[in-house]
Design a protein around this motif. Structure first.
Motif, PDB file in Angstrom:
ATOM      1  N   UNK A 297       0.816  -1.215   0.000  1.00 65.83           N
ATOM      2  CA  UNK A 297       0.000   0.000   0.000  1.00 65.83           C
ATOM      3  C   UNK A 297       0.851   1.266   0.000  1.00 65.83           C
ATOM      4  N   UNK A 298       0.410   2.250  -0.772  1.00 64.33           N
ATOM      5  CA  UNK A 298       0.990   3.591  -0.712  1.00 64.33           C
ATOM      6  C   UNK A 298       0.160   4.372   0.306  1.00 64.33           C
ATOM      7  N   UNK A 299       0.594   4.334   1.573  1.00 64.60           N
ATOM      8  CA  UNK A 299      -0.201   4.943   2.642  1.00 64.60           C
ATOM      9  C   UNK A 299      -0.276   6.455   2.510  1.00 64.60           C
ATOM     10  N   UNK A 300       0.776   7.069   1.970  1.00 59.14           N
ATOM     11  CA  UNK A 300       0.749   8.524   1.802  1.00 59.14           C
ATOM     12  C   UNK A 300      -0.369   8.939   0.851  1.00 59.14           C
ATOM     13  N   UNK A 301      -0.599   8.130  -0.189  1.00 61.25           N
ATOM     14  CA  UNK A 301      -1.636   8.463  -1.160  1.00 61.25           C
ATOM     15  C   UNK A 301      -3.032   8.234  -0.600  1.00 61.25           C
ATOM     16  N   UNK A 302      -3.129   7.434   0.473  1.00 60.48           N
ATOM     17  CA  UNK A 302      -4.430   7.145   1.069  1.00 60.48           C
ATOM     18  C   UNK A 302      -4.686   7.921   2.354  1.00 60.48           C
ATOM     19  N   UNK A 303      -3.698   8.658   2.817  1.00 60.28           N
ATOM     20  CA  UNK A 303      -3.846   9.404   4.059  1.00 60.28           C
ATOM     21  C   UNK A 303      -5.025  10.378   3.980  1.00 60.28           C
ATOM     22  N   UNK A 304      -5.885  10.356   5.006  1.00 64.61           N
ATOM     23  CA  UNK A 304      -7.085  11.186   5.089  1.00 64.61           C
ATOM     24  C   UNK A 304      -8.169  10.779   4.090  1.00 64.61           C
ATOM     25  N   UNK A 305      -8.061   9.597   3.514  1.00 59.34           N
ATOM     26  CA  UNK A 305      -9.087   9.112   2.589  1.00 59.34           C
ATOM     27  C   UNK A 305     -10.218   8.483   3.376  1.00 59.34           C
ATOM     28  N   UNK A 306     -11.445   8.819   3.017  1.00 58.47           N
ATOM     29  CA  UNK A 306     -12.604   8.232   3.663  1.00 58.47           C
ATOM     30  C   UNK A 306     -12.809   6.811   3.134  1.00 58.47           C
ATOM     31  N   UNK A 307     -12.920   5.842   4.070  1.00 59.47           N
ATOM     32  CA  UNK A 307     -13.074   4.440   3.676  1.00 59.47           C
ATOM     33  C   UNK A 307     -14.246   3.831   4.436  1.00 59.47           C
ATOM     34  N   UNK A 308     -14.846   2.812   3.849  1.00 59.02           N
ATOM     35  CA  UNK A 308     -15.920   2.070   4.514  1.00 59.02           C
ATOM     36  C   UNK A 308     -15.417   0.668   4.830  1.00 59.02           C
ATOM     37  N   UNK A 309     -15.833   0.142   5.987  1.00 59.96           N
ATOM     38  CA  UNK A 309     -15.404  -1.170   6.441  1.00 59.96           C
ATOM     39  C   UNK A 309     -16.625  -1.959   6.907  1.00 59.96           C
ATOM     40  N   UNK A 310     -16.667  -3.231   6.584  1.00 63.24           N
ATOM     41  CA  UNK A 310     -17.717  -4.108   7.089  1.00 63.24           C
ATOM     42  C   UNK A 310     -17.072  -5.219   7.900  1.00 63.24           C
ATOM     43  N   UNK A 311     -17.558  -5.415   9.111  1.00 67.39           N
ATOM     44  CA  UNK A 311     -16.993  -6.420   9.990  1.00 67.39           C
ATOM     45  C   UNK A 311     -17.559  -6.276  11.382  1.00 67.39           C
ATOM     46  N   UNK A 312     -16.776  -6.684  12.376  1.00 63.31           N
ATOM     47  CA  UNK A 312     -17.245  -6.664  13.765  1.00 63.31           C
ATOM     48  C   UNK A 312     -16.143  -6.177  14.691  1.00 63.31           C
ATOM     49  N   UNK A 313     -16.526  -5.338  15.651  1.00 63.96           N
ATOM     50  CA  UNK A 313     -15.587  -4.874  16.666  1.00 63.96           C
ATOM     51  C   UNK A 313     -15.277  -6.003  17.645  1.00 63.96           C
ATOM     52  N   UNK A 314     -14.062  -5.997  18.158  1.00 62.80           N
ATOM     53  CA  UNK A 314     -13.678  -6.865  19.267  1.00 62.80           C
ATOM     54  C   UNK A 314     -13.422  -5.952  20.469  1.00 62.80           C
ATOM     55  N   UNK A 315     -14.512  -5.548  21.108  1.00 65.15           N
ATOM     56  CA  UNK A 315     -14.434  -4.558  22.177  1.00 65.15           C
ATOM     57  C   UNK A 315     -13.572  -5.028  23.346  1.00 65.15           C
ATOM     58  N   UNK A 316     -13.544  -6.341  23.593  1.00 65.87           N
ATOM     59  CA  UNK A 316     -12.757  -6.848  24.716  1.00 65.87           C
ATOM     60  C   UNK A 316     -11.258  -6.816  24.444  1.00 65.87           C
ATOM     61  N   UNK A 317     -10.857  -6.390  23.233  1.00 65.81           N
ATOM     62  CA  UNK A 317      -9.437  -6.264  22.877  1.00 65.81           C
ATOM     63  C   UNK A 317      -9.028  -4.789  22.758  1.00 65.81           C
ATOM     64  N   UNK A 318      -9.849  -3.900  23.276  1.00 65.63           N
ATOM     65  CA  UNK A 318      -9.588  -2.461  23.162  1.00 65.63           C
ATOM     66  C   UNK A 318      -8.282  -2.069  23.849  1.00 65.63           C
TER      67      UNK A 318
END
Length: 252
Positions: free
Chosen positions: A67-88
């Protein structure tokens, strides 16, 4: 020609070369700062465009190593999945110029988000005041409910020379570095994305307090360029004045 005269000419030539070299170096530094100015202005324009673009799907696991992280910095992205709150994990910070009501010493609440397509992304859910740190990491259970969220992709922060080691017993980190954060969660969550995602602001007064991403690019390059060009001009003027005085003295 006497030895003294030869020595004088050598010293004069050396001084002239030094002053000319100084002028050249200062000019080069000024030009370099002008190039940096152009790069910074291009970056600001690119980020402004990204902030207005519609969200894109978060990069998938296969693309993470390249990944070119600099080119993606501040890019709005959508994610589908589940939080693991007990690993916060909480990351210490001191929030100034907050957009929400909470500010001062406190913690970012960073929770692993297991993607439906595989892999885990750390999600910065927002800020909580210092007194709520323990609750942020203990008052949570594992959650397998699939949700779709939208946030801002950010490259990981790098620890400095003086950055302390993580406080594993209290689940406290000091930088939002996915590699360091990964050491504090269940290894089964691997692979871990080389970036994290900042969530936007929620309802007023809601904690964790999202929407606190700082988007700022210090840009002093033009002032630096003027300074270096000024030094170059001063060096040339001083050399010219010195040569004029030398010639006047030789005629007297």
């Amino acid at each position: 020609m006497s030895e003294r005269a030869v020595l004088g000419r050598v010293m004069t030539g050396t001084f002239v070369l030094l002053m000319l070299a100084l002028a050249v170096v200062c000019t080069w530094l000024g030009v370099w700062q002008m190039h940096r100015l152009a790069e910074k202005e291009a970056l600001v324009a690119a980020v402004d465009q990204r902030l207005n673009d519609a969200p894109i799907p978060v990069p998938d696991v296969a693309s993470w190593p390249s990944l070119d992280l600099a080119a993606l910095n501040f890019r709005s992205v959508s994610l589908t999945g589940a939080f693991r709150y007990n690993q916060t994990v909480t990351v210490f910070t001191s929030l100034s110029n907050a957009r929400g009501a909470a500010s001062g010493p406190g913690y970012w609440v960073v929770t692993p988000f297991v993607l439906a397509d595989g892999g885990t992304v750390f999600v910065n859910r927002g800020f909580v005041p210092e007194a709520l740190q323990e609750a942020a990491v203990t008052d949570a259970e594992s959650d397998s409910v699939q949700v779709t969220i939208t946030g801002m992709l950010r490259p990981g922060e790098k620890a400095g020379f003086m950055t302390p080691a993580a406080d594993t017993s209290n689940r406290v980190e000091w930088v939002r570095d996915p590699q360091r954060l990964a050491e504090m969660v269940d290894p089964a969550l691997a692979p871990i994305a080389p970036f994290y995602v900042d969530l936007p602001a929620g309802a007023p007064g809601e904690l964790p307090q999202g929407g606190e991403t700082v988007i700022a690019f210090p840009n002093n390059h033009l002032g630096y360029a003027y300074t270096w060009f000024g030094f170059a001009i001063v060096a040339v003027v001083m050399l010219g004045f010195w040569l004029f005085r030398q010639r006047a003295n030789s005629k007297s």
